[in-house]
Design an enzyme around this catalytic site. Structure first.
Site: not given
Ligand code: CAA
Length: 258
Positions: A112, A109, A132, A64
């Site tokens: 993911e 992300g 993260e 992200a």
């Protein structure tokens, strides 16, 4: 669309995430584009299979967007995670198979997103991880849930708590990745597999995907019931008639996905 390319050939849509200045990191705008594009691909009768990859040689998706997240309040971050999860869940629920071609870094992300796909092929250069915690946060696009289901809670906990990157080869050994290839062979290999899927009966594939994805969230007894119910439904389709007649008549089937 600012950050995505789509190219469809013989039923296989190649969806490329292209945000080179941030190693294809997912910002809000990109998440919206991704969601809209996946919805369009699901509706597009020309498309049988989707291949998801990142532009350039360095990254699939480096996570992200950290610059965008840095300013977020708790409600905004919750909404951002919800938006990311909406994309992840949409891929999992699509009738069409989605294959991840992980060409480089797949972090946060990015991993993911790859895990939302039905399966993953990766370049031998790819590095994957959920870093993260090194940013003082945790995975928010389904990573804690999907990684533990894919490689087991012990290995997932180690990856999530350390944030360390893991090689494609190790994740092949751990069962998260189906195939590791030299970088220049990744897309040809993925397209070869996608082409095999594009030529079979898509109603069967869609029902099998439904059973595989949803069965993982059920006990075995319910999973078996769910499977037999979907199996039965396929016997109301033209494709079942065609597939079986073609076999018995010793010819190739022509599926029309009805
Ligand atoms: N968000 C925003 N920008 C990013 C980014 C990200 N996730 N990853 C890389 N970039 C940007 C860098 O800031 C840099 O921009 P500038 O050129 O403007 O400085 C550019 O992409 C190139 O990156 P680097 O110079 O860092 O390249 P490198 O080769 O030295 O390192 C890397 C590559 C190891 C992937 C490193 O970029 C990195 O660690 N990126 C962040 C990875 C990360 O922590 N991802 C998780 C994000 S959190 C998340 O995803 C939450 C969630 O679950 C939803």
């Amino acid at each position: 669309m600012n950050h995505l390319f789509v190219e469809t050939t013989n039923g296989v849509a190649l969806l490329t995430i292209n945000r080179p200045k941030a190693l294809n990191a997912l910002n809000e705008e990109l998440l919206v584009e991704l969601y809209d594009t996946l919805q369009a691909l699901e509706q597009d009768a020309e498309v049988k299979v989707v291949v998801l990859t990142g532009a350039g040689e360095k990254a699939f998706v480096a996570g992200a967007d950290i610059a965008e997240m840095a300013q977020m309040t708790p409600p905004a971050a919750r909404e951002f995670a919800r938006r990311g999860q909406q994309v992840i869940l949409f891929i999992e629920r699509m009738k069409k198979p989605v294959i991840a071609a992980v060409n480089g870094f797949a972090l946060g992300g990015g991993l993911e997103l790859a895990m939302a796909c039905d399966f993953i092929y990766a370049s031998e250069k790819a590095k994957l991880g959920l870093p993260e915690v090194t940013l003082g946060i945790m995975p928010g696009f389904g990573g804690t849930q999907n990684l533990a289901r894919a490689i087991g809670p012990k290995r997932a906990s180690e990856m999530v708590f350390t944030g360390k990157m893991v090689s494609a080869q190790k994740l092949l050994d751990w069962g998260l990745i189906n195939e590791v290839t030299p970088a220049d062979e990744l897309l040809p290999k993925v397209k070869e597999t996608a082409a095999l899927i594009a030529k079979v009966g898509l109603l069967g594939v869609a029902a099998a995907k439904d059973a595989l994805v949803n069965g993982l969230n059920m006990g075995k007894t319910d999973g078996f019931k769910y499977e037999s119910s979907l199996f039965g439904n396929l016997f109301a389709t033209q494709d079942q008639q065609e597939g079986m007649s073609a076999f018995l008549e010793k010819r190739k089937p022509t599926f029309n996905n009805r």
